[in-house]
Design a protein around this motif. Structure first.
Motif, PDB file in Angstrom:
ATOM      1  N   TRP A 188       0.865  -1.037  -0.021  1.00 10.04           N
ATOM      2  CA  TRP A 188       0.020  -0.060   0.093  1.00 10.04           C
ATOM      3  C   TRP A 188       0.911   1.240   0.019  1.00 10.04           C
ATOM      4  CZ3 TRP A 188      -5.618  -0.020   0.500  1.00 10.04           C
ATOM      5  CH2 TRP A 188      -5.953  -1.520   0.601  1.00 10.04           C
ATOM      6  N   LEU A 189       0.733   1.944  -0.945  1.00 12.95           N
ATOM      7  CA  LEU A 189       1.387   3.428  -1.064  1.00 12.95           C
ATOM      8  C   LEU A 189       0.642   4.446  -0.713  1.00 12.95           C
ATOM      9  CD1 LEU A 189       3.651   3.022  -4.079  1.00 12.95           C
ATOM     10  CD2 LEU A 189       4.359   2.661  -1.679  1.00 12.95           C
ATOM     11  N   ASP A 190       0.608   5.023   0.580  1.00 12.38           N
ATOM     12  CA  ASP A 190      -0.317   6.130   0.764  1.00 12.38           C
ATOM     13  C   ASP A 190       0.340   7.540   0.432  1.00 12.38           C
ATOM     14  OD1 ASP A 190      -2.037   4.585   1.854  1.00 12.38           O
ATOM     15  OD2 ASP A 190      -1.106   4.172   3.493  1.00 12.38           O
ATOM     16  N   LYS A 191       1.546   7.809   0.378  1.00 11.73           N
ATOM     17  CA  LYS A 191       2.121   9.113  -0.148  1.00 11.73           C
ATOM     18  C   LYS A 191       3.357   8.744  -1.109  1.00 11.73           C
ATOM     19  CE  LYS A 191       4.767   9.232   4.307  1.00 11.73           C
ATOM     20  NZ  LYS A 191       4.847   9.797   5.218  1.00 11.73           N
TER      21      LYS A 191
END
Length: 192
Positions: free
Chosen positions: A189-192
């Protein structure tokens, strides 16, 4: 809010291919096959190139191809058990649909995207057959990658390849569920 289709999602969450060796007659009729092909042809296709096509293989064609598998395997000096296994895929089948990857020249659409689209057609056809109540399996095997076999047996042009053989028929036994991927191990998961 999106309008959910719980039946479709449940199908996708529980779908399971049926081993080709467990499929038998009856097989879909021509009208049913055409409906399944129509569903498969709705696959994403960047640029609307249709970089794939279908070859419907009925029992007589599959028997001819099984003989050709034997001849090609012998000419290549393959082990008899490897030849026999590949021959059985054709000889024991009643219906298979070859999905042919047929990339088109395009300055805008990379060839790899076109090949991915052919693979997506295989899955769409497999899922359409399963959703219609048939048993189905996506196979390949060494003959489907052997240039002389696909040229002489299927009439493929030099730029064409077999993306997959979708075997369709009536299942004789439901396969057990198999282990599925550990989502946490394969998801980032890449949140930024």
């Amino acid at each position: 809010m999106p309008a959910p289709n719980p039946q479709a999602l449940d199908f996708l969450l529980t779908r399971r291919s049926r081993p080709a060796k467990t499929l038998t007659t009856p097989v879909p009729d021509k009208a049913t096959i055409e409906k399944l092909l129509k569903a498969a042809a709705r696959t994403p296709d960047h640029g609307k190139l249709e970089p794939w096509r279908f070859i419907v293989l009925t029992k007589p064609a599959l028997a001819r191809l099984a003989t050709l598998v034997g001849a090609r395997g012998a000419a290549l000096g393959m082990e008899e058990d490897k030849i026999a296994k590949a021959q059985a895929q054709y000889a024991d089948a009643d219906l298979a649909i070859a999905v042919i990857s047929a990339p088109k020249r395009s300055e805008k659409i990379p060839q790899i995207e076109q090949i991915y689209s052919a693979g997506a057609v295989c899955l769409a056809l497999l899922n359409a057959a399963l959703a219609a109540g048939w048993g189905a399996n996506w196979l390949s095997g060494w003959p489907s990658h052997e240039r002389d076999f696909i040229r002489d047996g299927l009439g493929l042009a030099d730029h064409e390849t077999v993306a997959g053989l979708i075997h369709i028929g009536t299942e004789t036994s439901a396969p057990p569920e198999r282990p599925r991927p550990d989502l946490a191990a394969i998801t980032t998961w890449l949140d930024k």
